[in-house]
Design an enzyme around this catalytic site. Structure first.
Site, PDB file in Angstrom:
ATOM      1  N   SER A  40       0.826  -1.218   0.000  1.00 24.70           N
ATOM      2  CA  SER A  40       0.000   0.000   0.000  1.00 24.70           C
ATOM      3  C   SER A  40       0.858   1.265   0.000  1.00 24.70           C
ATOM      4  O   SER A  40       0.543   2.238  -0.696  1.00 24.70           O
ATOM      5  CB  SER A  40      -0.966   0.003   1.188  1.00 24.70           C
TER       6      SER A  40
ATOM      7  N   ARG B 254       2.700  -4.775  16.761  1.00 27.92           N
ATOM      8  CA  ARG B 254       1.307  -4.321  16.590  1.00 27.92           C
ATOM      9  C   ARG B 254       0.350  -5.435  17.036  1.00 27.92           C
ATOM     10  O   ARG B 254      -0.741  -5.170  17.520  1.00 27.92           O
ATOM     11  CB  ARG B 254       1.048  -3.938  15.121  1.00 27.92           C
TER      12      ARG B 254
ATOM     13  N   HIS C  84      -1.906  -8.936   1.816  1.00 26.40           N
ATOM     14  CA  HIS C  84      -1.617  -7.665   2.519  1.00 26.40           C
ATOM     15  C   HIS C  84      -2.791  -7.385   3.473  1.00 26.40           C
ATOM     16  O   HIS C  84      -3.129  -8.244   4.290  1.00 26.40           O
ATOM     17  CB  HIS C  84      -1.394  -6.590   1.449  1.00 26.40           C
TER      18      HIS C  84
ATOM     19  N   HIS D  21       5.731 -12.727   7.581  1.00 25.68           N
ATOM     20  CA  HIS D  21       5.923 -11.337   7.177  1.00 25.68           C
ATOM     21  C   HIS D  21       7.141 -11.239   6.254  1.00 25.68           C
ATOM     22  O   HIS D  21       8.085 -12.016   6.396  1.00 25.68           O
ATOM     23  CB  HIS D  21       6.130 -10.426   8.397  1.00 25.68           C
TER      24      HIS D  21
ATOM     25  N   ASP E 144      -2.412  -8.510  11.386  1.00 21.08           N
ATOM     26  CA  ASP E 144      -3.736  -8.953  10.957  1.00 21.08           C
ATOM     27  C   ASP E 144      -4.241 -10.173  11.726  1.00 21.08           C
ATOM     28  O   ASP E 144      -5.428 -10.493  11.663  1.00 21.08           O
ATOM     29  CB  ASP E 144      -3.719  -9.268   9.456  1.00 21.08           C
TER      30      ASP E 144
HETATM   31  N1  CMX Z   1       1.334 -19.851   5.874  1.00 17.06           N
HETATM   32  C1  CMX Z   1       1.808 -20.731   4.995  1.00 17.06           C
HETATM   33  N2  CMX Z   1       2.894 -20.501   4.214  1.00 17.06           N
HETATM   34  C2  CMX Z   1       3.529 -19.348   4.371  1.00 17.06           C
HETATM   35  C3  CMX Z   1       3.104 -18.378   5.306  1.00 17.06           C
HETATM   36  C4  CMX Z   1       1.950 -18.651   6.068  1.00 17.06           C
HETATM   37  N3  CMX Z   1       1.443 -17.780   6.930  1.00 17.06           N
HETATM   38  N4  CMX Z   1       3.950 -17.308   5.236  1.00 17.06           N
HETATM   39  C5  CMX Z   1       4.849 -17.618   4.279  1.00 17.06           C
HETATM   40  N5  CMX Z   1       4.583 -18.837   3.755  1.00 17.06           N
HETATM   41  C6  CMX Z   1       5.257 -19.483   2.629  1.00 17.06           C
HETATM   42  C7  CMX Z   1       5.151 -18.575   1.412  1.00 17.06           C
HETATM   43  O1  CMX Z   1       3.892 -18.718   0.767  1.00 17.06           O
HETATM   44  C8  CMX Z   1       6.304 -19.066   0.581  1.00 17.06           C
HETATM   45  O2  CMX Z   1       5.937 -20.265  -0.050  1.00 17.06           O
HETATM   46  P1  CMX Z   1       6.452 -20.652  -1.536  1.00 17.06           P
HETATM   47  O3  CMX Z   1       7.915 -20.792  -1.395  1.00 17.06           O
HETATM   48  O4  CMX Z   1       5.718 -21.905  -1.825  1.00 17.06           O
HETATM   49  O5  CMX Z   1       6.051 -19.503  -2.418  1.00 17.06           O
HETATM   50  C9  CMX Z   1       7.358 -19.388   1.643  1.00 17.06           C
HETATM   51  O6  CMX Z   1       6.647 -19.573   2.876  1.00 17.06           O
HETATM   52  C10 CMX Z   1       8.376 -18.271   1.860  1.00 17.06           C
HETATM   53  O7  CMX Z   1       7.692 -17.085   2.103  1.00 17.06           O
HETATM   54  P2  CMX Z   1       8.347 -15.934   3.009  1.00 17.06           P
HETATM   55  O8  CMX Z   1       9.594 -15.480   2.344  1.00 17.06           O
HETATM   56  O9  CMX Z   1       8.428 -16.362   4.421  1.00 17.06           O
HETATM   57  O10 CMX Z   1       7.224 -14.819   2.966  1.00 17.06           O
HETATM   58  P3  CMX Z   1       7.001 -13.662   1.889  1.00 17.06           P
HETATM   59  O11 CMX Z   1       7.897 -12.539   2.237  1.00 17.06           O
HETATM   60  O12 CMX Z   1       7.102 -14.216   0.509  1.00 17.06           O
HETATM   61  O13 CMX Z   1       5.489 -13.268   2.126  1.00 17.06           O
HETATM   62  C11 CMX Z   1       3.591 -12.837   3.479  1.00 17.06           C
HETATM   63  C12 CMX Z   1       5.090 -12.573   3.285  1.00 17.06           C
HETATM   64  C13 CMX Z   1       3.089 -11.930   4.586  1.00 17.06           C
HETATM   65  C14 CMX Z   1       2.867 -12.475   2.180  1.00 17.06           C
HETATM   66  C15 CMX Z   1       3.391 -14.338   3.854  1.00 17.06           C
HETATM   67  O14 CMX Z   1       4.000 -14.600   5.086  1.00 17.06           O
HETATM   68  C16 CMX Z   1       1.920 -14.741   3.896  1.00 17.06           C
HETATM   69  O15 CMX Z   1       1.365 -15.096   2.854  1.00 17.06           O
HETATM   70  N6  CMX Z   1       1.282 -14.686   5.117  1.00 17.06           N
HETATM   71  C17 CMX Z   1      -0.139 -14.951   5.224  1.00 17.06           C
HETATM   72  C18 CMX Z   1      -0.940 -13.743   4.742  1.00 17.06           C
HETATM   73  C19 CMX Z   1      -0.819 -12.592   5.702  1.00 17.06           C
HETATM   74  O16 CMX Z   1      -0.944 -12.740   6.906  1.00 17.06           O
HETATM   75  N7  CMX Z   1      -0.596 -11.375   5.150  1.00 17.06           N
HETATM   76  C20 CMX Z   1      -0.597 -10.126   5.951  1.00 17.06           C
HETATM   77  C21 CMX Z   1       0.793  -9.512   6.116  1.00 17.06           C
HETATM   78  C22 CMX Z   1       0.706  -8.219   6.880  1.00 17.06           C
HETATM   79  C23 CMX Z   1       0.078  -7.133   6.046  1.00 17.06           C
HETATM   80  O17 CMX Z   1       0.666  -6.728   5.017  1.00 17.06           O
HETATM   81  O18 CMX Z   1      -1.041  -6.696   6.338  1.00 17.06           O
END
Ligand code: CMX
Length: 433
Positions: free
Chosen positions: A241, A326, A271, A317, A372
């Protein structure tokens, strides 16, 4: 001094500082880019400058150098209240200085004056089907207000580049003033039969948002809203964002175009939309298991989610490598105000269960909860049961951070963003050299 005068006094020193850093050290490297980073969402590449906040992977967010406990202590509160007022945070983000009570009052009054929704906007909102996702309505409302952009008008009239910040400031103040009313209008229209509640002239910005949403008369909800609007405001500049708002603004698109774009990014499930996904997932779990689940049941539910190829919402994250402060601030609030809430108990149990599971799975770099994972349960506790609305609350808060930054972008004359892209053939050729 007024907010605008205080802000204006910061302009020349900052412009001079940036000019001399670029002149003297312009060729020095601050980051390298690997192939993984080019394909992997540019994680860790240092290539955007944001003044308002900085994120440490282990300590979490600092707003202009202050962490969340310090904000809670140092920012002014409403009379009789315990939580910081978002107006104070805006003052801090914009100027870098801690506000006095008077500084905060000035912003509250200014936003009251500018807060009325124009008739045309009300008509536009009324014309959108009530079952349209609230984030779509929110984004449409913001971009609709663009017709009144002071920046766009003054740009057409040929304003000097050095003065761009001034109409941007006016647009930002006009827009922030209206966001709680837009949010509440969407909520009441979509979920409460269009039975709208007028703003209370005695209340502050966050207090009024709680009042106009009208989910409860409990004063704790008003306090929650103030805290919520502070906590979600800013998370440095690289998140979707913030980066989108900055990117779109770099084309000299005004605050309305830029914020609407940022909100469209916030509406993604990885996000900001994760807050509604968390509640949907937790409520499904409560329904399926009936009442507060045991740790064994939670463990199975988490593995089922992961094994079906989904993420566990609210965990992980891109930058953080510890529990999000937070999350902890919201947990502290819950321990104080809703310790016996059954869903809070389930959310707390997940905090014990999920991290070891994600560690065992070995994919997520951060197994800990983010902001979140906690916000929905508190909103639900006070009667806001419409999960789809949660990201709008996040959006009202996020606007404080990204719009403060946008004013600074205009002060510093930051260039239109245009990074170089390459093809996979080019990457292959490069790495084999
Ligand atoms: N559950 C399952 N798998 C997860 C995970 C979770 N909560 N968090 C990360 N992973 C996975 C990723 O999907 C990724 O898988 P692939 O290799 O198959 O693509 C792997 O672990 C590595 O990811 P990462 O480097 O740890 O995380 P990213 O920096 O790529 O992504 C985020 C960060 C937040 C998008 C991810 O942790 C996620 O999808 N979390 C769940 C959604 C969420 O809570 N989003 C809100 C974030 C806060 C906000 O912006 O509001």
């Amino acid at each position: 001094m007024s907010l605008k005068e205080t802000f204006q006094s910061k302009i020349d020193p900052m412009r001079n500082k940036v000019r001399s850093i670029v002149k003297e050290y312009g060729d020095q490297k601050i980051s390298d880019v690997t192939v993984t980073q080019a394909y992997g969402g540019m994680r860790g590449v240092k290539c955007i400058v944001t003044e308002t906040s900085a994120l440490d992977p282990f300590e979490g967010i600092r707003f202009r150098g202050y962490n969340i406990p310090q904000l809670k202590e140092k920012l002014p509160k409403a009379p009789g209240g315990e939580e910081p007022l978002p107006e104070g945070l805006f003052y801090l983000l914009l100027t870098g200085d801690l506000p006095t009570e008077d500084n905060v009052k000035e912003i509250t009054e200014e936003w009251k004056k500018r807060g009325e929704l124009p008739d045309y906007l009300v008509k536009i909102l009324d014309a959108i089907p009530a079952d349209t996702h609230p984030m779509t309505q929110f984004s449409a409302a913001i971009v609709s207000l663009q017709k009144d952009s002071v920046f766009s008008q003054q740009y057409r009239e040929g304003i000097s580049k050095m003065e761009y910040w001034d109409p941007m400031y006016e647009d930002v103040m006009n827009l922030l003033a209206k966001l709680p009313r837009i949010a509440a209008y969407i909520y009441r229209k979509s979920y409460r039969n269009g039975d709208h509640i007028a703003a209370d002239p005695e209340l502050d910005w966050g207090g009024n948002m709680a009042h106009m949403l009208g989910v409860t008369d409990d004063p704790a909800f008003t306090e929650l809203m103030r805290l919520y609007l502070v906590l979600h405001s800013d998370h440095e500049g690289g998140n979707v964002s913030a980066h989108t708002t900055h990117l779109v603004g770099s084309a000299l698109s005004d605050a309305y175009y830029s914020l609407a774009a940022g909100m469209n990014g916030l509406a993604g499930p990885l996000h900001g939309l994760a807050n509604q996904e968390v509640l949907r997932w937790v409520m499904h779990l409560m329904d399926e298991l009936g009442g507060v689940p045991t740790k064994e049941q939670l463990t199975k539910y988490c593995w089922d989610t992961l094994n079906s190829g989904q993420v566990i919402p609210g965990y992980g994250h891109a930058v953080l490598r510890q529990t999000d402060p937070r999350y902890m601030a919201q947990r502290d609030f819950s321990l104080k105000h809703l310790p016996d809430d059954e869903i809070f108990k389930a959310v707390s149990a997940l905090y014990e269960v999920v991290p070891p599971i994600l560690e065992e799975q070995g994919k997520a770099k951060n197994p800990w909860p983010n902001v979140d994972a906690h916000s929905g349960v508190i909103l639900l506790h006070y009667g806001m049961k419409e999960y789809d609305f949660y990201t709008v609350c996040f959006g009202v808060s996020r606007a404080l951070g990204v719009l403060s930054s946008l004013i600074w972008d205009r002060v510093l004359g930051l260039a239109i963003e245009r990074p170089k892209t390459v093809t996979t053939d080019w990457v292959e050729e490069q790495v084999k050299k």
